[in-house]
Scaffold this motif. Structure first.
Motif, PDB file in Angstrom:
ATOM      1  N   SER A   9       0.823  -1.207   0.000  1.00  0.00           N
ATOM      2  CA  SER A   9       0.000   0.000   0.000  1.00  0.00           C
ATOM      3  C   SER A   9       0.855   1.254   0.000  1.00  0.00           C
ATOM      4  O   SER A   9       0.415   2.308  -0.470  1.00  0.00           O
ATOM      5  CB  SER A   9      -0.935   0.020   1.216  1.00  0.00           C
ATOM      6  N   THR A  13       4.454   2.292  -5.326  1.00  0.00           N
ATOM      7  CA  THR A  13       3.256   2.983  -5.798  1.00  0.00           C
ATOM      8  C   THR A  13       3.428   3.552  -7.203  1.00  0.00           C
ATOM      9  O   THR A  13       2.460   4.043  -7.790  1.00  0.00           O
ATOM     10  CB  THR A  13       2.860   4.110  -4.832  1.00  0.00           C
ATOM     11  N   PHE A  17      -1.405  -1.462  -8.559  1.00  0.00           N
ATOM     12  CA  PHE A  17      -1.338  -2.361  -7.415  1.00  0.00           C
ATOM     13  C   PHE A  17      -1.068  -3.815  -7.806  1.00  0.00           C
ATOM     14  O   PHE A  17      -0.201  -4.466  -7.189  1.00  0.00           O
ATOM     15  CB  PHE A  17      -2.618  -2.264  -6.581  1.00  0.00           C
ATOM     16  N   ARG A  20       2.603  -4.629  -8.244  1.00  0.00           N
ATOM     17  CA  ARG A  20       3.551  -4.410  -7.149  1.00  0.00           C
ATOM     18  C   ARG A  20       4.095  -5.719  -6.584  1.00  0.00           C
ATOM     19  O   ARG A  20       5.195  -5.754  -6.028  1.00  0.00           O
ATOM     20  CB  ARG A  20       2.886  -3.589  -6.034  1.00  0.00           C
ATOM     21  N   TYR A  34      -0.371  -5.472   3.053  1.00  0.00           N
ATOM     22  CA  TYR A  34      -0.986  -4.258   2.539  1.00  0.00           C
ATOM     23  C   TYR A  34      -2.188  -3.944   3.397  1.00  0.00           C
ATOM     24  O   TYR A  34      -2.566  -4.729   4.286  1.00  0.00           O
ATOM     25  CB  TYR A  34      -1.368  -4.375   1.058  1.00  0.00           C
ATOM     26  N   ARG A 242       6.912   5.174   3.326  1.00  0.00           N
ATOM     27  CA  ARG A 242       6.791   5.831   2.023  1.00  0.00           C
ATOM     28  C   ARG A 242       8.193   6.108   1.490  1.00  0.00           C
ATOM     29  O   ARG A 242       8.919   6.939   2.052  1.00  0.00           O
ATOM     30  CB  ARG A 242       6.014   7.142   2.143  1.00  0.00           C
TER      31      ARG A 242
END
Length: 261
Positions: A9, A13, A17, A20, A34, A242
């Protein structure tokens, strides 16, 4: 040696999705987690996992109306039927995906005077979830989340989370220890890990304060990984951060821990 799961998640990115999974496997990850899988069928996700040779280790139950600010329904009085349906749905996904851990989000406290009633609802719903999951061999997790990122969230502290688990007394109800959230709220992570390890079912990491790669900031992660190993934790560690640029470009920190390829 710690074992790391990519959080799809937050990582990769730059890819759609479904793509990934392959991206994480290409970088050497052997497991993924996720937030929510429900935009896809479990069969679609299972096919992606199998094609990439990945293990699914964690996802969340339905959070309610996320777009309008809901962050879980487990503590919301009057939503019990919806909550039970969400547990049934998550367990159905877990059967197909081979996933053995589900995070149940508590929800936002509507007002201070409703906190006690919401906590009571939370405990009742968690007891139901744990009982339903036990028959499937699934562990229910609850996670303290910092109020800076999620204002008003019911559960913020490690000691409160472990007290809830003890009060309910279900063997398959444990705490999700997110190092990022714990550092912001409490600090003193190594002591908390030592105190609570027997009740910790999953660990997550991110740099503090930026929630980026765990290679800079307030926390000495190499030291923490040594402590986690010494305390006997053998589960996966979720990389819920992130990336500053792309996930692949920021993985220098993880190379010493990756299996030889």
């Amino acid at each position: 040696m710690p074992r790391f799961a990519a959080n799809l998640s937050m990582m990769y990115t730059e890819h759609a999705f479904p793509d990934r999974f392959a991206a994480a496997a290409h970088d050497g990850f052997e497991a993924v987690e996720y937030l929510f899988p429900y935009e896809y069928t479990p069969e679609e996700l299972k096919a992606r996992l199998d094609a990439a040779g990945l293990t699914q280790v964690l996802f969340n139950t339905q959070p309610g109306d996320w777009a309008n600010g809901e962050r879980g329904i487990a503590s919301l009085p009057g939503r019990e039927d919806e909550f039970r349906r969400s547990i049934d749905q998550a367990l159905a996904y877990a059967r197909v995906l081979g996933n053995r851990k589900l995070h149940v989000m508590a929800g936002i406290v509507a007002s201070p005077e409703l906190r006690a009633a919401q906590r009571e609802t939370y405990l009742k719903n968690l007891a139901f979830a744990a009982q339903a999951a036990q028959a499937e061999g699934v562990t229910i997790l609850i996670e303290p989340i910092n109020p800076r990122d999620m204002p008003g969230y019911l559960l913020n502290r490690q000691d409160d989370a472990h007290a809830i688990c003890k009060e309910i007394g279900a063997p398959n109800l444990q705490v999700q220890f997110d190092c990022y959230h714990c550092q912001i709220v409490e600090g003193d992570l190594s002591v908390k890990l030592e105190r609570d390890m027997s009740g910790i079912g999953h660990i997550q990491i991110a740099g503090v304060p930026g929630r980026n790669e765990p290679d800079r900031g307030e926390l000495n992660y190499p030291w923490l990984f040594e402590r986690i190993d010494a305390l006997g934790y053998t589960g996966w560690i979720g990389c819920e951060y992130r990336p500053r640029t792309t996930a692949s470009a920021g993985l220098g920190w993880i190379r010493p821990y990756m299996p030889a390829r």
